[in-house]
Design an enzyme around this catalytic site. Sequence first.
Site, PDB file in Angstrom:
ATOM      1  N   SER A 247      12.054   3.105  16.347  1.00  0.00           N
ATOM      2  CA  SER A 247      12.308   4.445  16.865  1.00  0.00           C
ATOM      3  C   SER A 247      13.799   4.776  16.808  1.00  0.00           C
ATOM      4  O   SER A 247      14.648   3.977  17.212  1.00  0.00           O
ATOM      5  CB  SER A 247      11.813   4.549  18.314  1.00  0.00           C
ATOM      6  OG  SER A 247      12.155   5.806  18.862  1.00  0.00           O
TER       7      SER A 247
ATOM      8  N   ASN B  40      20.106  13.978  20.007  1.00  0.00           N
ATOM      9  CA  ASN B  40      20.248  15.431  20.130  1.00  0.00           C
ATOM     10  C   ASN B  40      21.731  15.780  20.069  1.00  0.00           C
ATOM     11  O   ASN B  40      22.574  15.048  20.585  1.00  0.00           O
ATOM     12  CB  ASN B  40      19.651  15.929  21.449  1.00  0.00           C
ATOM     13  CG  ASN B  40      18.190  15.544  21.601  1.00  0.00           C
ATOM     14  OD1 ASN B  40      17.351  15.942  20.823  1.00  0.00           O
ATOM     15  ND2 ASN B  40      17.903  14.736  22.617  1.00  0.00           N
TER      16      ASN B  40
ATOM     17  N   SER C 242       0.798  -1.234   0.000  1.00  0.00           N
ATOM     18  CA  SER C 242       0.000   0.000   0.000  1.00  0.00           C
ATOM     19  C   SER C 242       0.829   1.283   0.000  1.00  0.00           C
ATOM     20  O   SER C 242       0.438   2.288   0.604  1.00  0.00           O
ATOM     21  CB  SER C 242      -0.951   0.006   1.197  1.00  0.00           C
ATOM     22  OG  SER C 242      -1.809  -1.106   1.152  1.00  0.00           O
TER      23      SER C 242
ATOM     24  N   ASP D 211      17.868   4.997  21.759  1.00  0.00           N
ATOM     25  CA  ASP D 211      17.485   4.071  20.689  1.00  0.00           C
ATOM     26  C   ASP D 211      18.656   3.685  19.799  1.00  0.00           C
ATOM     27  O   ASP D 211      18.601   2.674  19.098  1.00  0.00           O
ATOM     28  CB  ASP D 211      16.394   4.708  19.812  1.00  0.00           C
ATOM     29  CG  ASP D 211      15.092   4.895  20.557  1.00  0.00           C
ATOM     30  OD1 ASP D 211      14.707   3.991  21.309  1.00  0.00           O
ATOM     31  OD2 ASP D 211      14.471   5.959  20.387  1.00  0.00           O
TER      32      ASP D 211
ATOM     33  N   HIS E 108      17.629  18.606  17.213  1.00  0.00           N
ATOM     34  CA  HIS E 108      16.980  17.355  17.617  1.00  0.00           C
ATOM     35  C   HIS E 108      16.634  16.588  16.350  1.00  0.00           C
ATOM     36  O   HIS E 108      16.018  17.138  15.435  1.00  0.00           O
ATOM     37  CB  HIS E 108      15.712  17.629  18.425  1.00  0.00           C
ATOM     38  CG  HIS E 108      14.881  16.403  18.656  1.00  0.00           C
ATOM     39  ND1 HIS E 108      15.249  15.413  19.542  1.00  0.00           N
ATOM     40  CD2 HIS E 108      13.706  15.992  18.106  1.00  0.00           C
ATOM     41  CE1 HIS E 108      14.341  14.454  19.538  1.00  0.00           C
ATOM     42  NE2 HIS E 108      13.392  14.778  18.675  1.00  0.00           N
TER      43      HIS E 108
ATOM     44  N   SER F 228      14.801  13.063  14.906  1.00  0.00           N
ATOM     45  CA  SER F 228      13.915  11.977  15.299  1.00  0.00           C
ATOM     46  C   SER F 228      13.125  11.503  14.088  1.00  0.00           C
ATOM     47  O   SER F 228      12.851  12.270  13.162  1.00  0.00           O
ATOM     48  CB  SER F 228      12.952  12.460  16.392  1.00  0.00           C
ATOM     49  OG  SER F 228      11.977  11.481  16.688  1.00  0.00           O
TER      50      SER F 228
ATOM     51  N   GLY G  47      10.165   9.837  14.813  1.00  0.00           N
ATOM     52  CA  GLY G  47       8.799   9.805  15.319  1.00  0.00           C
ATOM     53  C   GLY G  47       8.144   8.441  15.324  1.00  0.00           C
ATOM     54  O   GLY G  47       6.916   8.336  15.347  1.00  0.00           O
ATOM     55  N   ARG G  48       8.952   7.373  15.319  1.00  0.00           N
ATOM     56  CA  ARG G  48       8.396   6.024  15.267  1.00  0.00           C
ATOM     57  C   ARG G  48       8.380   5.400  16.655  1.00  0.00           C
ATOM     58  O   ARG G  48       9.099   5.813  17.569  1.00  0.00           O
ATOM     59  CB  ARG G  48       9.233   5.137  14.331  1.00  0.00           C
ATOM     60  CG  ARG G  48       9.395   5.674  12.927  1.00  0.00           C
ATOM     61  CD  ARG G  48       8.117   5.583  12.123  1.00  0.00           C
ATOM     62  NE  ARG G  48       7.769   4.214  11.800  1.00  0.00           N
ATOM     63  CZ  ARG G  48       8.190   3.579  10.706  1.00  0.00           C
ATOM     64  NH1 ARG G  48       8.993   4.177   9.853  1.00  0.00           N
ATOM     65  NH2 ARG G  48       7.797   2.348  10.457  1.00  0.00           N
TER      66      ARG G  48
END
Length: 342
Positions: free
Chosen positions: A215, A219, A170, A257, A205, A207, A209-210
Amino acid sequence: MKKWNWIIASGVTAIATVNVQAQELSERQLCLLDKLNTTKADTTIADIRSQCKQQLGSADNEDIVQVDAVEKPGALTNRLKSEQVTQFDPYVLTPHRRNYLLPVITSNNINSLQYADVEGYQENLEDYEAKFQVSFKIPFNKESLLFEDDQLLFGLTIQSWWQVYSDDISKPFRETNYMPELFYATPTGWHPFGTNTGLAFGIEHLSNGRSQPLSRSWNRGYMQFVVEKGRFVFSLKPWLRFQEDEKTEPMESSGDDNPNITDYVGDYEFTTAYNDGDFEYILKLRHAIDTGRGSAELNWTFPLGGKFIGYTSIFTGYGESLVDYNHKQTRFGIGIALNNIL
């Protein structure tokens, strides 16, 4: 000929008057200025120099007027000056980095392993996809803060990798990276070898966003030293990562992470850029001091007409996106951009 001699003499007089104070001039320079202001209009520059040479007994190889003026603005300075016209217009977003769309970007080694826990992704990811970037900045101050022409700014850059050709899953956005930053930039007033220089200090920063297990974030604080000379710009940007607490469990939402991210994406970035008016070339190198890893990226643009600019990109190494920070690959893409860097 009289007219041109008068124009040349007037121009030299104006430059000297604006850029140098009389008490700082040498005797030879004072003599030259005095002769320019008092001799007839049809007197040539060579005659004036000869008169001063006889009067002062000075060597003929001295410069007519030595001024310690600010160097000519280069490509980056001209961009910043043009931005100042509209940067506080509420209907204008000022570009920060490049804004572009690559309808097709290929990879010789798509990072499917990271998506093993996402149903259907690992076996259906295509090694070609689309990529786009949106980047803008907002200044906080109209007047200078600490030094002349300095600025405090907020910037936001968003990059997305879109699996638009993956029909079996998809057409998802495989990865999106967000980078808000706060930075201060100022010219230094230092002009070695005829260059202009500037400094920037900022906090970023980064990221995606997961949620876990995809994730990725970190920083960093950075200092950037920029040198421009005509159409060339060079930049050195070292950074320092702000460390996070270690995770006690891999699936925890808090904690680091990607604890070894600088071992792959590097500790600093060196950039060189050139714009000849029609074409722009940018080479960006990142290097990790401890491991020797990093990346190289070459971008160039070419005229298309209207608002659009042709844009081509080649990347090789680690960290093309946050989820790929420890994954090595080579990528090539072609598309359009809305702005150049210079």
